[in-house]
Scaffold this active site. Structure first.
Site, mmCIF file in Angstrom:
data_model
loop_
_atom_site.group_PDB
_atom_site.id
_atom_site.type_symbol
_atom_site.label_atom_id
_atom_site.label_comp_id
_atom_site.label_asym_id
_atom_site.label_seq_id
_atom_site.Cartn_x
_atom_site.Cartn_y
_atom_site.Cartn_z
ATOM 1 C CB CYS A 160 -4.362 0.675 -10.319
ATOM 2 S SG CYS A 160 -4.578 2.298 -10.947
ATOM 3 C CG HIS A 193 -2.367 2.556 -6.290
ATOM 4 N ND1 HIS A 193 -0.988 1.817 -6.933
ATOM 5 C CD2 HIS A 193 -2.782 3.213 -7.504
ATOM 6 C CE1 HIS A 193 -1.436 2.003 -8.181
ATOM 7 N NE2 HIS A 193 -2.261 2.717 -8.454
ATOM 8 C CD GLU A 228 0.579 -0.005 -4.439
ATOM 9 O OE1 GLU A 228 0.811 1.020 -5.422
ATOM 10 O OE2 GLU A 228 -0.794 -0.390 -4.414
#
Length: 245
Positions: free
Chosen positions: A121, A223, A225
């Site tokens: 990001c 994102h 993660e």
């Protein structure tokens, strides 16, 4: 190359973070080095050893990267538009120069040392700025919708499609839904970078720096993660392990 590994044999992956006010427990409200837990867990799930890199003197970046096997530029606040020669948009967040300068120095040092890099990001946006590119400071005004960040503080999925022949496509060969939460994006692409994934509205969703087959310099606008797909971080950890020894 001198080995930078720890005694566990796991690649050491640095993750950038930031200083901010935080509260925890029943009594504490202090300035803290803050990083969402999803980031170190993301690295750990791929077999890496995670270490936080809070802002420091940019002059220390070469020494820090000399101890790392890989680097993740984490998400967070908007990058200061002065770094790419623009005035701030009314919707652009307040700049955090200590983080901007530290992360730019880490990225520069990592690239010079050939250390694998994954930008997430804000991290991808920083990679573009480092390469001389610019940002669209408020995407809804360009793409005509709020689909990249429909609810503040909540990740929403949208589809991305990879560009054939890129590292991103090798890791993720078919279109996939990814977690999104951003209001800025790449405008002018930085020198040397290639766009390696796009959203359905044409927004650049990944950039990479081409090179040898074992080079890993990749940034994604989404994102990873916060989802279960570990392909990107496994690629980073594998590349980091290959740089050891």
């Amino acid at each position: 190359m001198t080995s930078r590994t720890n005694q566990t044999g796991q690649p050491l992956i640095g993750i950038t973070t930031y200083f901010t006010r935080a509260r925890w427990g029943v009594a504490w409200d202090q300035r803290a080095a803050l990083l969402p837990g999803a980031y170190p867990e993301y690295v750990q799930r791929a077999g890496g050893l995670a270490v936080m890199l809070p802002p420091d003197n940019p002059a220390a970046a070469p020494a820090v990267t000399g101890r790392l096997d890989g680097l993740i530029l984490a998400g967070g606040e908007d990058v200061d538009p002065a770094l790419y020669g623009e005035e701030p948009h009314p919707r652009t967040g307040r700049p955090v120069p200590e983080r901007d300068l530290w992360e730019l120095a880490l990225l520069d040092a990592a690239l010079r040392r050939g250390i694998p890099v994954l930008g997430i990001c804000r991290g991808m946006q920083l990679m573009n700025i480092h390469a001389g590119g610019t940002l669209n400071q408020h995407l809804p005004e360009t793409v005509g919708h709020k689909g990249h960040n429909p609810r503040f503080g909540t990740f929403t999925d949208h589809l991305v499609e990879m560009v054939p022949g890129t590292l991103t496509a090798r890791l993720m060969p078919i279109p996939v839904d990814v977690a999104t939460h951003h209001h800025q994006g790449v405008a002018q692409l930085g020198k040397g970078l290639v766009a390696s994934a796009h959203a359905e509205d044409g927004t650049i969703e990944a950039v990479e720096l081409p090179g040898d087959d074992d080079r890993f310099v990749l940034g994604v606008q989404w994102h990873p993660e916060v989802r279960d797909d570990l392909r990107l971080v496994r690629g980073l950890v594998t590349a980091a392990a290959g740089k050891r020894g």
